[in-house]
Scaffold this motif. Structure first.
Motif, PDB file in Angstrom:
ATOM      1  N   GLY A 143       0.816  -1.213   0.000  1.00  0.00           N
ATOM      2  CA  GLY A 143       0.000   0.000   0.000  1.00  0.00           C
ATOM      3  C   GLY A 143       0.845   1.257   0.000  1.00  0.00           C
ATOM      4  O   GLY A 143       0.587   2.202  -0.761  1.00  0.00           O
ATOM      5  N   VAL A 144       1.883   1.287   0.827  1.00  0.00           N
ATOM      6  CA  VAL A 144       2.780   2.450   0.876  1.00  0.00           C
ATOM      7  C   VAL A 144       3.489   2.606  -0.468  1.00  0.00           C
ATOM      8  O   VAL A 144       3.630   3.724  -0.988  1.00  0.00           O
ATOM      9  CB  VAL A 144       3.802   2.306   2.034  1.00  0.00           C
ATOM     10  N   GLY A 145       3.921   1.497  -1.058  1.00  0.00           N
ATOM     11  CA  GLY A 145       4.587   1.548  -2.362  1.00  0.00           C
ATOM     12  C   GLY A 145       3.671   2.096  -3.447  1.00  0.00           C
ATOM     13  O   GLY A 145       4.098   2.890  -4.289  1.00  0.00           O
ATOM     14  N   LEU A 146       2.411   1.681  -3.437  1.00  0.00           N
ATOM     15  CA  LEU A 146       1.459   2.185  -4.427  1.00  0.00           C
ATOM     16  C   LEU A 146       1.218   3.680  -4.272  1.00  0.00           C
ATOM     17  O   LEU A 146       1.169   4.421  -5.258  1.00  0.00           O
ATOM     18  CB  LEU A 146       0.136   1.421  -4.329  1.00  0.00           C
ATOM     19  N   VAL A 147       1.063   4.127  -3.044  1.00  0.00           N
ATOM     20  CA  VAL A 147       0.853   5.550  -2.796  1.00  0.00           C
ATOM     21  C   VAL A 147       2.091   6.341  -3.217  1.00  0.00           C
ATOM     22  O   VAL A 147       1.993   7.381  -3.884  1.00  0.00           O
ATOM     23  CB  VAL A 147       0.500   5.812  -1.311  1.00  0.00           C
ATOM     24  N   TRP A 148       3.280   5.859  -2.849  1.00  0.00           N
ATOM     25  CA  TRP A 148       4.529   6.540  -3.211  1.00  0.00           C
ATOM     26  C   TRP A 148       4.691   6.594  -4.738  1.00  0.00           C
ATOM     27  O   TRP A 148       5.068   7.627  -5.298  1.00  0.00           O
ATOM     28  CB  TRP A 148       5.714   5.831  -2.572  1.00  0.00           C
ATOM     29  N   GLY A 149       4.380   5.494  -5.406  1.00  0.00           N
ATOM     30  CA  GLY A 149       4.465   5.463  -6.869  1.00  0.00           C
ATOM     31  C   GLY A 149       3.495   6.437  -7.509  1.00  0.00           C
ATOM     32  O   GLY A 149       3.827   7.117  -8.490  1.00  0.00           O
ATOM     33  N   ALA A 150       2.288   6.555  -6.978  1.00  0.00           N
ATOM     34  CA  ALA A 150       1.313   7.501  -7.509  1.00  0.00           C
ATOM     35  C   ALA A 150       1.782   8.932  -7.317  1.00  0.00           C
ATOM     36  O   ALA A 150       1.630   9.776  -8.209  1.00  0.00           O
ATOM     37  CB  ALA A 150      -0.040   7.291  -6.834  1.00  0.00           C
ATOM     38  N   ILE A 151       2.376   9.219  -6.183  1.00  0.00           N
ATOM     39  CA  ILE A 151       2.902  10.568  -5.923  1.00  0.00           C
ATOM     40  C   ILE A 151       4.012  10.897  -6.913  1.00  0.00           C
ATOM     41  O   ILE A 151       4.055  11.997  -7.488  1.00  0.00           O
ATOM     42  CB  ILE A 151       3.388  10.694  -4.464  1.00  0.00           C
ATOM     43  N   LEU A 152       4.930   9.964  -7.142  1.00  0.00           N
ATOM     44  CA  LEU A 152       6.016  10.193  -8.101  1.00  0.00           C
ATOM     45  C   LEU A 152       5.471  10.389  -9.515  1.00  0.00           C
ATOM     46  O   LEU A 152       5.945  11.265 -10.254  1.00  0.00           O
ATOM     47  CB  LEU A 152       7.001   9.030  -8.071  1.00  0.00           C
ATOM     48  N   LEU A 153       4.508   9.593  -9.895  1.00  0.00           N
ATOM     49  CA  LEU A 153       3.918   9.696 -11.231  1.00  0.00           C
ATOM     50  C   LEU A 153       3.252  11.063 -11.433  1.00  0.00           C
ATOM     51  O   LEU A 153       3.440  11.713 -12.465  1.00  0.00           O
ATOM     52  CB  LEU A 153       2.912   8.575 -11.437  1.00  0.00           C
ATOM     53  N   VAL A 154       2.470  11.488 -10.451  1.00  0.00           N
ATOM     54  CA  VAL A 154       1.805  12.798 -10.552  1.00  0.00           C
ATOM     55  C   VAL A 154       2.807  13.924 -10.583  1.00  0.00           C
ATOM     56  O   VAL A 154       2.678  14.884 -11.354  1.00  0.00           O
ATOM     57  CB  VAL A 154       0.779  12.962  -9.393  1.00  0.00           C
ATOM     58  N   SER A 155       3.874  13.842  -9.774  1.00  0.00           N
ATOM     59  CA  SER A 155       4.861  14.907  -9.749  1.00  0.00           C
ATOM     60  C   SER A 155       5.642  14.976 -11.064  1.00  0.00           C
ATOM     61  O   SER A 155       5.972  16.053 -11.536  1.00  0.00           O
ATOM     62  CB  SER A 155       5.815  14.746  -8.559  1.00  0.00           C
ATOM     63  N   GLN A 156       5.911  13.836 -11.698  1.00  0.00           N
ATOM     64  CA  GLN A 156       6.608  13.828 -12.987  1.00  0.00           C
ATOM     65  C   GLN A 156       5.716  14.378 -14.088  1.00  0.00           C
ATOM     66  O   GLN A 156       6.176  15.060 -15.000  1.00  0.00           O
ATOM     67  CB  GLN A 156       7.104  12.440 -13.326  1.00  0.00           C
ATOM     68  N   MET A 157       4.420  14.041 -14.026  1.00  0.00           N
ATOM     69  CA  MET A 157       3.490  14.544 -15.033  1.00  0.00           C
ATOM     70  C   MET A 157       3.325  16.056 -14.903  1.00  0.00           C
ATOM     71  O   MET A 157       3.182  16.767 -15.895  1.00  0.00           O
ATOM     72  CB  MET A 157       2.122  13.849 -14.892  1.00  0.00           C
ATOM     73  N   ALA A 158       3.357  16.580 -13.669  1.00  0.00           N
ATOM     74  CA  ALA A 158       3.223  18.006 -13.454  1.00  0.00           C
ATOM     75  C   ALA A 158       4.482  18.743 -13.912  1.00  0.00           C
ATOM     76  O   ALA A 158       4.409  19.887 -14.363  1.00  0.00           O
ATOM     77  CB  ALA A 158       2.954  18.298 -11.979  1.00  0.00           C
ATOM     78  N   ALA A 159       5.667  18.109 -13.806  1.00  0.00           N
ATOM     79  CA  ALA A 159       6.920  18.720 -14.211  1.00  0.00           C
ATOM     80  C   ALA A 159       7.055  18.773 -15.735  1.00  0.00           C
ATOM     81  O   ALA A 159       7.779  19.580 -16.281  1.00  0.00           O
ATOM     82  CB  ALA A 159       8.089  17.963 -13.599  1.00  0.00           C
ATOM     83  N   SER A 160       6.352  17.905 -16.456  1.00  0.00           N
ATOM     84  CA  SER A 160       6.459  17.854 -17.913  1.00  0.00           C
ATOM     85  C   SER A 160       5.729  18.938 -18.596  1.00  0.00           C
ATOM     86  O   SER A 160       4.813  19.511 -18.430  1.00  0.00           O
ATOM     87  CB  SER A 160       5.936  16.527 -18.450  1.00  0.00           C
TER      88      SER A 160
END
Length: 89
Positions: A72-89
């Motif tokens: 669960g923690v890994g999924l949440v962390w992965g979602a946060i990283l994905l959203v932050s990368q999409m926002a940086a693009s």
């Protein structure tokens, strides 16, 4: 009485005194217990008391619970990283 039987569900050799409000079984004087002003048989009374006690005792973490928490923690962390990368693009 219920179903035309005047005999106690738990003691067929005894005459029934009343009917349990929960299970609707005919019960004798020895099987009748008033709780909250209502007649209940021993089985239904036990269920009612357990329901009033609330949730059971907390248990220790099992290895399965630890793995589930880490996933669960890994999924949440992965979602946060994905959203932050999409926002940086």
């Amino acid at each position: 009485m219920i179903q035309g039987s005047g005999r106690c569900h738990y003691h067929p050799e005894r005459a029934g005194l009343g009917v349990c409000v929960e299970c609707r079984r005919v019960i004798c004087r020895e099987c009748t217990t008033q709780f909250e002003g209502i007649n209940r048989c021993a089985s239904c009374l036990d269920k009612r008391l357990k329901a009033l006690e609330g949730p059971g005792e907390r248990r220790e973490w099992t290895p399965g619970n630890v793995v589930l928490a880490l996933v669960g923690v890994g999924l949440v962390w992965g979602a946060i990283l994905l959203v932050s990368q999409m926002a940086a693009s």
